[in-house]
Design a protein around this motif. Sequence first.
Motif, mmCIF file in Angstrom:
data_model
loop_
_atom_site.group_PDB
_atom_site.id
_atom_site.type_symbol
_atom_site.label_atom_id
_atom_site.label_comp_id
_atom_site.label_asym_id
_atom_site.label_seq_id
_atom_site.Cartn_x
_atom_site.Cartn_y
_atom_site.Cartn_z
ATOM 1 N N CYS A 18 0.835 -1.203 0.000
ATOM 2 C CA CYS A 18 0.000 0.000 0.000
ATOM 3 C C CYS A 18 0.868 1.250 0.000
ATOM 4 C CB CYS A 18 -0.913 0.017 1.226
ATOM 5 S SG CYS A 18 -2.069 -1.356 1.323
ATOM 6 N N THR A 19 1.910 1.247 0.832
ATOM 7 C CA THR A 19 2.807 2.399 0.918
ATOM 8 C C THR A 19 3.512 2.635 -0.406
ATOM 9 O OG1 THR A 19 3.177 2.004 3.274
ATOM 10 C CG2 THR A 19 4.779 3.377 2.134
ATOM 11 N N ALA A 20 3.983 1.548 -1.027
ATOM 12 C CA ALA A 20 4.691 1.682 -2.303
ATOM 13 C C ALA A 20 3.771 2.242 -3.385
ATOM 14 C CB ALA A 20 5.244 0.325 -2.723
ATOM 15 N N VAL A 21 2.542 1.742 -3.452
ATOM 16 C CA VAL A 21 1.585 2.214 -4.454
ATOM 17 C C VAL A 21 1.289 3.686 -4.245
ATOM 18 C CG1 VAL A 21 -0.808 2.028 -5.234
ATOM 19 C CG2 VAL A 21 0.545 -0.034 -4.881
ATOM 20 N N ASN A 22 1.084 4.079 -2.998
ATOM 21 C CA ASN A 22 0.755 5.475 -2.715
ATOM 22 C C ASN A 22 1.930 6.417 -2.920
ATOM 23 O OD1 ASN A 22 -2.141 6.015 -1.320
ATOM 24 N ND2 ASN A 22 -1.505 3.899 -1.045
ATOM 25 N N LEU A 23 3.151 5.958 -2.635
ATOM 26 C CA LEU A 23 4.326 6.783 -2.922
ATOM 27 C C LEU A 23 4.455 7.012 -4.422
ATOM 28 C CD1 LEU A 23 6.995 5.329 -0.455
ATOM 29 C CD2 LEU A 23 6.005 7.638 -0.427
ATOM 30 N N ILE A 52 0.813 9.877 4.015
ATOM 31 C CA ILE A 52 1.177 8.459 3.950
ATOM 32 C C ILE A 52 1.814 8.014 5.257
ATOM 33 C CG2 ILE A 52 2.692 6.796 2.809
ATOM 34 C CD1 ILE A 52 2.290 8.407 0.227
ATOM 35 N N TYR A 53 2.627 8.877 5.853
ATOM 36 C CA TYR A 53 3.270 8.541 7.123
ATOM 37 C C TYR A 53 2.243 8.411 8.246
ATOM 38 C CZ TYR A 53 6.009 9.049 11.398
ATOM 39 O OH TYR A 53 6.558 8.862 12.655
ATOM 40 N N LEU A 54 1.279 9.354 8.288
ATOM 41 C CA LEU A 54 0.302 9.368 9.384
ATOM 42 C C LEU A 54 -0.840 8.377 9.181
ATOM 43 C CD1 LEU A 54 0.023 13.226 9.970
ATOM 44 C CD2 LEU A 54 1.156 11.571 11.452
ATOM 45 N N ARG A 55 -1.261 8.188 7.927
ATOM 46 C CA ARG A 55 -2.435 7.362 7.658
ATOM 47 C C ARG A 55 -2.112 6.004 7.060
ATOM 48 N NH1 ARG A 55 -7.207 9.887 7.870
ATOM 49 N NH2 ARG A 55 -8.143 8.387 6.431
ATOM 50 N N GLY A 56 -0.910 5.873 6.483
ATOM 51 C CA GLY A 56 -0.555 4.614 5.845
ATOM 52 C C GLY A 56 -0.856 4.608 4.360
ATOM 53 N N TYR A 57 -1.687 5.570 3.920
ATOM 54 C CA TYR A 57 -2.037 5.640 2.502
ATOM 55 C C TYR A 57 -2.482 7.059 2.159
ATOM 56 C CZ TYR A 57 -6.747 5.077 4.489
ATOM 57 O OH TYR A 57 -7.878 5.226 5.229
#
Length: 258
Positions: A18-23, A52-57
């Motif tokens: 999820c993090t990679a996709v959102n980055l 992304i850091y606070l919510r994960g996405y």
Amino acid sequence: MHSIRQPAYTGENRCLPCTAVNLFIAVVISLLLASLSIFVGAATFVVSLGLIYLRGYLVPGTPELTANYLPSEALRLFGKEPESTVAADEFERLSSMNVVVPCDGGSTDSTCLAPEFRDAWQRRIESTDPERIGPRDVADLLGVAEGDVSSIGERAFVVSGDRLVHWPSSAALVADVAAGAELSARSDRSVEWGEMEPDAREESLTRLRTFLSDCPTCGATLTRDEHRVSSCCQPSKTVFTSTCEGCGAHIVELDGAK
């Protein structure tokens, strides 16, 4: 800040796919905006990183979108093997070994332990000391050589050097060791047990634990429950749990159980 932060998707619960996709999405959007204004593009990227850091996405619904649409090969790169929804035939195996039978002579939709096996299993549970269970017992349980099993904790073992096998509680381990010993002793009636691979044995024993009504170690009543859960990069699923009311031991946590 508390309304923005999402602990379910950050910290230890952070989903790497999820993090990679959102980055990637953040980079693309920021580059597009930067073509119009460097300041706007840079500001957008900084804000995106913060979210992304606070919510994960960044994109709402990312966990579900990632689970449903990210290719299996991509999930495997992050150690997120897609879960199969195909039902296994554990109950059919157990029936062929005379371990389970239709309840009260009814249809196979209602399954109970065969009385003879239930009584023999209970006797073995009562004679099994959780503090004396070791690699040899686990090796016999899984049908592998004793030298292939090493203990790394009270109820966690490494098999063949690279496979971790662990139980949710000592009570669950006692139940499996006792059941495995009984099935092995019935080699003339449960030939299939001797031919089963370790994974199949482990799955069948987990299914067997769903039939228990009392805790294998303290004897208290077990509480059964079914609930829907969501996990990182996987669709929501039904989880069956069985927990001891007396000592709090987790006996079963099984995906998709009925």
